[in-house]
Design an enzyme around this catalytic site. Structure first.
Site, mmCIF file in Angstrom:
data_model
loop_
_atom_site.group_PDB
_atom_site.id
_atom_site.type_symbol
_atom_site.label_atom_id
_atom_site.label_comp_id
_atom_site.label_asym_id
_atom_site.label_seq_id
_atom_site.Cartn_x
_atom_site.Cartn_y
_atom_site.Cartn_z
ATOM 1 C CG LEU A 1 -4.054 8.634 10.434
ATOM 2 C CD1 LEU A 1 -3.395 7.947 11.612
ATOM 3 C CD2 LEU A 1 -3.498 10.019 10.239
ATOM 4 C CE1 TYR B 1 -5.174 -0.472 -0.087
ATOM 5 C CE2 TYR B 1 -6.004 -2.687 0.241
ATOM 6 C CZ TYR B 1 -5.082 -1.700 0.524
ATOM 7 O OH TYR B 1 -4.079 -1.934 1.427
ATOM 8 C CD GLU C 1 0.164 -9.199 -4.470
ATOM 9 O OE1 GLU C 1 0.801 -8.701 -3.532
ATOM 10 O OE2 GLU C 1 0.672 -9.403 -5.584
#
Length: 151
Positions: free
Chosen positions: A84, A119, A107
């Site tokens: 998701l 990320y 951040e």
């Protein structure tokens, strides 16, 4: 699971606050969520389960000239590690290109290993550090993804 991504609005306020509470222990106040959901310079996307209309994840970002600043991303803890977050962030990245942004920034807490790995997988690179950024004294790592790269 049949999912769709929608632009969230003020009618989703309670769902956003509920997901914030479940996933991140309520880092934003009601007034912060109201602003996030109504300011035209902000993008707030939600992953909705089509059948139940339940908000399973959300991502919010501020449009600042030619960049997006991701301010919030979360997935319901019971639905994590099912793709998701990737679905949501990929959609935001796609939208950022149509907005002709050049960068996406965010951040992440320096000890949040799952988020850092996610990320990195999504193409973000570390570009800086904010010391003592979080309430608990932890540092924030500043991550950046280039968009609309000219070839």
């Amino acid at each position: 699971m049949n999912l769709t991504i929608i632009q969230l609005g003020i009618m989703h306020l309670n769902d956003c606050m509920d997901l914030d509470q479940k996933s991140l222990n309520g880092i934003w106040t009601k007034s912060q969520w109201e602003l996030e959901l109504t300011d035209p310079k902000r993008i707030c996307l939600g992953v909705i389960e089509f059948e139940t209309k339940k908000l399973l994840g959300l991502c919010s970002a501020w449009l600042v000239i030619d960049e997006l600043q991701i301010t919030f991303i979360a997935v319901d803890p019971r639905k994590q590690r099912k793709g998701l977050g990737k679905f949501l962030l990929s959609n935001l990245i796609k939208r950022s290109k149509s907005l002709q942004t050049n960068h996406i920034h965010l951040e992440v807490k320096d000890n949040n290993e799952p988020a850092k790995a996610f990320y990195k997988y999504m193409g973000f690179k570390m570009v800086g550090n904010r010391s003592n950024f979080y309430k608990d004294g932890r540092d924030a790592l500043i991550l950046k993804k280039e968009t609309n790269i000219k070839s």
